[in-house]
Design an enzyme around this catalytic site. Structure first.
Site, mmCIF file in Angstrom:
data_model
loop_
_atom_site.group_PDB
_atom_site.id
_atom_site.type_symbol
_atom_site.label_atom_id
_atom_site.label_comp_id
_atom_site.label_asym_id
_atom_site.label_seq_id
_atom_site.Cartn_x
_atom_site.Cartn_y
_atom_site.Cartn_z
ATOM 1 C CD GLU A 89 -1.718 -2.374 1.627
ATOM 2 O OE1 GLU A 89 -0.528 -2.595 1.969
ATOM 3 O OE2 GLU A 89 -2.611 -3.244 1.691
ATOM 4 C CG PHE A 151 -9.701 -9.364 11.635
ATOM 5 C CD1 PHE A 151 -8.454 -9.811 12.053
ATOM 6 C CD2 PHE A 151 -9.981 -9.396 10.268
ATOM 7 C CE1 PHE A 151 -7.519 -10.281 11.142
ATOM 8 C CE2 PHE A 151 -9.070 -9.867 9.354
ATOM 9 C CZ PHE A 151 -7.824 -10.305 9.796
ATOM 10 C CD GLN A 152 -7.319 -7.163 8.021
ATOM 11 O OE1 GLN A 152 -8.256 -6.937 7.274
ATOM 12 N NE2 GLN A 152 -6.188 -7.714 7.607
ATOM 13 C CE LYS A 201 -17.023 -6.681 3.946
ATOM 14 N NZ LYS A 201 -16.283 -7.910 4.240
ATOM 15 C CG MET A 512 22.455 12.072 2.917
ATOM 16 S SD MET A 512 23.642 13.165 2.096
ATOM 17 C CE MET A 512 22.652 13.806 0.757
HETATM 18 C C1 LIG Z 1 12.383 5.651 5.319
HETATM 19 C C2 LIG Z 1 13.678 6.305 5.678
HETATM 20 N N1 LIG Z 1 14.484 5.731 6.592
HETATM 21 C C3 LIG Z 1 15.663 6.323 6.920
HETATM 22 C C4 LIG Z 1 16.043 7.488 6.339
HETATM 23 C C5 LIG Z 1 17.361 8.165 6.719
HETATM 24 N N2 LIG Z 1 18.249 8.234 5.568
HETATM 25 C C6 LIG Z 1 18.382 9.333 4.774
HETATM 26 S S1 LIG Z 1 19.357 9.111 3.482
HETATM 27 C C7 LIG Z 1 19.698 7.530 3.927
HETATM 28 C C8 LIG Z 1 20.607 6.678 3.094
HETATM 29 C C9 LIG Z 1 20.056 6.424 1.747
HETATM 30 O O1 LIG Z 1 20.764 5.376 1.158
HETATM 31 P P1 LIG Z 1 20.553 4.989 -0.352
HETATM 32 O O2 LIG Z 1 19.132 4.860 -0.663
HETATM 33 O O3 LIG Z 1 21.404 3.793 -0.637
HETATM 34 O O4 LIG Z 1 21.065 6.255 -1.122
HETATM 35 P P2 LIG Z 1 22.507 6.938 -1.181
HETATM 36 O O5 LIG Z 1 22.532 7.965 -0.102
HETATM 37 O O6 LIG Z 1 23.517 5.873 -0.967
HETATM 38 O O7 LIG Z 1 22.560 7.530 -2.527
HETATM 39 C C10 LIG Z 1 19.036 7.200 5.120
HETATM 40 C C11 LIG Z 1 19.151 5.908 5.826
HETATM 41 C C12 LIG Z 1 15.143 8.053 5.402
HETATM 42 N N3 LIG Z 1 15.383 9.210 4.800
HETATM 43 N N4 LIG Z 1 13.989 7.430 5.079
#
Ligand SMILES: Cc1ncc(C[n+]2csc(CCOP(=O)(O)OP(=O)(O)O)c2C)c(N)n1
Length: 607
Positions: A89, A151-152, A201, A512
Site C-alpha cells: 500500500e 479484526f483489522q 464496510k 548520505m
Molecule cells: C524511510 C527512511 N528511513 C531512513 C532514512 C534516513 N536516511 C536518509 S538518506 C539515507 C541513506 C540512503 O541510502 P541509499 O538509498 O542507498 O542512497 P545513497 O545515499 O547511498 O545515494 C538514510 C538511511 C530516510 N530518509 N527514510
C-alpha cells in the site's frame, strides 16, 4: 353573459387548465425523479465508484482486503476506472502522489482497513508536506464494531488527522456522494493536499438513493487573487531593486505558473533559483538560472541569495533545507512572498510584502503591472557579479578513471533522454546528485520526496508517473538502500508492462548517512555499510524485468541505450565510487553562506 364576462370566464378556465397542466407536469416530474432515484438505488460502494467517475478518475492504485471488498467488487466490471494492483500500500500512495505531480490531476489510492490503511501513511504524510493532491480511500470495519478492537481495526481518521488536509469517517451510505465530491474539491483546490475517506464496510454495502449535490464547504475558501495594492508594491520594489533574485518553489509547478515566472525573469533580467521541489519551474540551461539553492544548492545560488536586496519568493514554504540557518538567510533582502496558503506567510521568513494568492494569477498580474506602470530594474552589474560566482564556484566533480562516478552516470542519462523525461528518485546522495546533475527544463518532470525525505519512493513514483504521463520517458534514479525498501513494486511494473528505467547508483552504503558520518562523526560508519547486497540485475531478471550491472564508464552508454530500447521495466545496477560525496554542502545548522565545495575545502564565507 356580457362580452367582458365571457372573456373573464374563458381566461379563468384557461388559467385553470394551465394550473392543472403545471400540477400534472410537476407530478410527472416528481414521479420521474422518484423513478430515477429508484433506478439510482445502489450500494454505497457503487455510489463511491460513480462519484470517482464524476470527478474524472481514470486510474487508481491499491490493494484489496476484507473491509474494502465491496468497493473492489464494484470495480470488477467497471471499464472506466483502471485499478493498478500494487505490491504494497505504501507503493500505492506514492504512485498516487506521482500521478498528481506529473498530470496535475488528483491521485487516488485504495486500501483495506487496519494494516492496509497504516501502510498508506508514509505516502499520505509525504503528499501532505510536499502539497500533492491525493485522495486515499480506506475500508473500515462495520460501524457497530468501531472502537471494539475488531479484526483489522485502526482509527484511520485519528491517525491521519495531522497529516491530511481533511479526512472523513463516512457514517452512512447516504453521505457517500457528497463526501466524494467534497474530498476531491478540498484535495485539489487551494494548496493541494491529501484527503482520506474512511468507509466502513456496512456503509459501502448499504443501499442509498442519495445523489450528489453541488456542495459548498463551509469556511473553506482559498484566495486566488492577490491584493492589487500588494502586487503594485511588489512591482515597485522590483523596479527599484539592484540585486533581485526570484526563488521559485514547488507551488509554482502546482499552480502551472512556470510560464509567468519565465516571463517575470526574462523580461526583467532577474536570476532564478529554485527549491528542490521547484526543479523544472525555470529552464536550468538558461543563463538566468542559478539552479537549486540550500544545503546542496549551487554556490552561486547561495551567494546570490545572501547578497540579494530583493527576494521574490513564489510558492515556497522556506523549508530549512533551503534556508539553512534562518538568521543568515537573505539577510539584506526585502522579501516578497507569494503563497496560496496564508499560514505559510512569515512562518519561517518574515515577508515584507506578503501576497496571498495563486502563483499563476499573482505573477501574471505582477507582469502586467510592471509592463503597464513600472519599468524593469537595471541588473547588468548584478548579473556580471553572478557570472563571476558561476566561474568561482562551478558545479564539478573529479572524474577519475578507476571508479564510476554517479555524476557521470546522471550526465549520461541527461544527454540521452528528451527534455520532458520524468525523473523520480529515492532519498539520499543519489537524490541530491539527480537534483544537481540532470538539467530540468520543464515543470512536472521532477518527482521526489522533499519534505518528508522518505527512502523508497523512487520506484513506486516511477510507476505512478508512467500512468500520469504515459507518453513521456520515466527514469528512476535510485539508491541501493532506497530501492530495497520498495523493490516489490518491480512485480507491479512487470505485470503492467511499464516502460520505465531504474538506474541504481549503488555505493554499497546508506550513502548520505555515510557522508555525514565521514564529515561530522569522525568516520564512525555506524550501521551505514550495506555489505552483501543482492545482485540487483539478477533480482530484476527474477521479477521478469531487464537487468544489467555496470562497473565502468565505458559500459554506461550501451547499458542505458539497451534499457531505453527495452519495451518494459529495466534495472541498471551502476556500481559507483562508494566514497563519493555530494558537494557543495551547507553543514547542518550553518547559514547558506557557509557552504563547502569539497572535503577539507574552506568553501565560501561572505565577509
Ligand atoms: C524511510 C527512511 N528511513 C531512513 C532514512 C534516513 N536516511 C536518509 S538518506 C539515507 C541513506 C540512503 O541510502 P541509499 O538509498 O542507498 O542512497 P545513497 O545515499 O547511498 O545515494 C538514510 C538511511 C530516510 N530518509 N527514510
Amino acid at each position: 353573459m356580457s362580452k367582458s364576462e365571457e372573456e373573464k370566464s374563458e381566461k379563468k378556465s384557461q388559467t385553470q387548465t394551465e394550473t392543472e397542466n403545471e400540477a400534472q407536469a410537476e407530478e410527472t416530474q416528481a414521479e420521474a425523479e422518484a423513478g430515477s432515484e429508484e433506478r439510482h438505488e445502489r450500494r454505497g460502494a457503487r455510489a463511491l465508484v460513480e462519484g470517482l467517475k464524476d470527478e474524472g478518475v481514470e486510474t487508481m492504485f491499491g490493494i484489496t482486503g476484507g473491509a474494502v471488498m465491496p468497493v473492489y467488487d464494484e470495480l470488477y466490471d467497471d471499464d472506466d476506472i483502471e485499478h493498478i494492483m500494487m505490491g504494497h500500500e505504501q507503493g500505492a500512495a506514492h504512485a498516487a502522489e506521482a500521478y498528481h505531480s506529473v498530470s496535475g490531476q488528483p491521485g487516488v489510492c485504495l486500501a483495506t482497513s487496519g494494516p492496509g490503511a497504516t501502510n498508506l501513511i508514509t505516502g499520505i504524510a509525504d503528499a501532505s508536506i510536499d502539497s500533492r493532491s491525493v485522495v486515499a480511500i480506506t475500508g473500515q470495519v462495520p460501524t457497530d464494531l468501531i472502537g471494539n478492537d475488531a479484526f483489522q481495526e485502526t482509527d484511520t481518521r485519528g491517525i491521519t488527522m495531522p497529516i491530511t488536509k481533511h479526512n472523513y469517517l463516512v457514517e452512512s451510505s447516504d453521505e457517500v456522494p457528497d463526501t466524494v465530491q467534497e474530498a476531491f474539491h478540498i484535495s485539489s483546490t487551494g494548496r493541494p493536499g491529501p484527503v482520506v475517506i474512511d468507509l466502513p464496510k456496512d456503509v459501502s454495502k448499504g443501499n442509498t438513493q442519495a445523489q450528489k449535490r453541488d456542495v459548498e464547504v463551509e469556511g473553506y475558501n482559498p484566495t486566488y487573487k492577490g491584493h492589487p495594492e500588494q502586487i503594485k508594491k511588489a512591482a515597485e520594489a522590483i523596479q527599484d531593486a539592484e540585486k533581485p533574485v526570484i526563488f521559485a518553489g514547488g507551488g509554482v509547478i502546482m499552480a502551472e505558473a512556470s510560464d509567468e515566472i519565465r516571463e517575470l525573469a526574462m523580461e526583467n533580467d532577474i536570476p532564478v533559483t529554485t527549491s528542490l521541489q521547484g526543479l523544472g519551474a525555470f529552464p536550468e540551461d538558461h543563463p538566468l538560472s542559478l539552479g537549486m539553492l540550500g544545503m546542496h544548492g549551487t554556490g552561486y545560488a547561495n551567494r546570490a541569495i545572501t547578497e540579494s536586496d530583493l527576494l521574490i519568493a513564489i510558492g515556497t514554504r522556506f523549508d530549512d533545507r533551503a534556508t539553512g540557518k534562518i538568521e543568515s538567510f537573505a539577510p539584506r533582502a526585502e522579501v516578497i512572498h507569494v503563497d496560496i496558503d496564508p499560514a505559510e506567510i512569515s512562518k519561517n521568513i518574515h515577508a515584507d510584502i506578503p501576497i496571498v494568492g495563486d502563483a499563476k494569477e499573482v505573477t501574471r498580474n505582477l507582469n502586467d503591472y510592471i509592463e503597464a506602470e513600472f519599468s524593469s530594474p537595471d541588473t547588468a552589474d548584478w548579473l556580471e557579479k553572478i557570472d563571476d560566482w558561476k566561474a568561482k564556484y562551478p558545479m564539478e566533480y573529479e572524474d577519475d578513471e578507476d571508479s564510476l562516478k554517479p555524476q557521470y552516470v546522471i550526465e549520461e542519462i541527461d544527454r540521452m533522454t528528451p527534455d520532458d523525461t520524468v525523473v523520480t528518485t529515492g532519498v539520499g546522495q543519489h537524490q541530491m546528485w539527480a537534483a544537481q546533475w540532470y538539467t530540468y527544463k520543464e515543470p512536472r518532470t521532477w518527482v521526489s520526496s522533499g519534505g518528508l525525505g522518505a527512502m523508497g519512493v523512487g520506484l513506486p513514483m516511477a510507476i505512478g508517473a508512467k500512468y500520469g504521463a504515459p507518453d513521456q520517458e520515466v527514469v528512476c534514479i535510485d539508491g541501493d538502500g532506497s530501492f530495497l525498501m520498495t523493490v516489490q513494486e518491480l512485480s507491479t511494473a512487470v505485470r503492467e508492462e511499464l516502460d520505465i528505467t531504474v538506474a541504481i547508483l549503488n555505493n554499497y552504503y546508506l550513502g548520505m548517512v555515510r557522508q555525514w558520518q565521514e564529515l561530522f562523526n569522525d568516520e564512525r560508519y555506524a550501521e551505514s555499510e550495506m555489505e552483501k547486497l543482492p545482485q540487483f540485475d539478477k533480482i530484476a531478471e527474477a521479477f521478469g524485468a531487464h537487468g544489467e550491472r555496470v562497473e565502468s564508464e565505458d559500459e554506461v552508454e550501451d547499458a542505458l541505450e539497451a534499457a531505453f530500447e527495452y519495451d518494459g521495466p529495466s534495472v541498471i545496477d551502476f556500481i559507483i565510487d562508494p566514497m563519493e560525496n555530494v558537494f557543495p554542502m551547507v553543514p547542518a545548522g550553518s547559514g547558506n553562506d557557509e557552504f563547502i565545495m569539497g572535503k577539507g575545502s574552506p568553501g565560501s564565507r561572505i565577509s
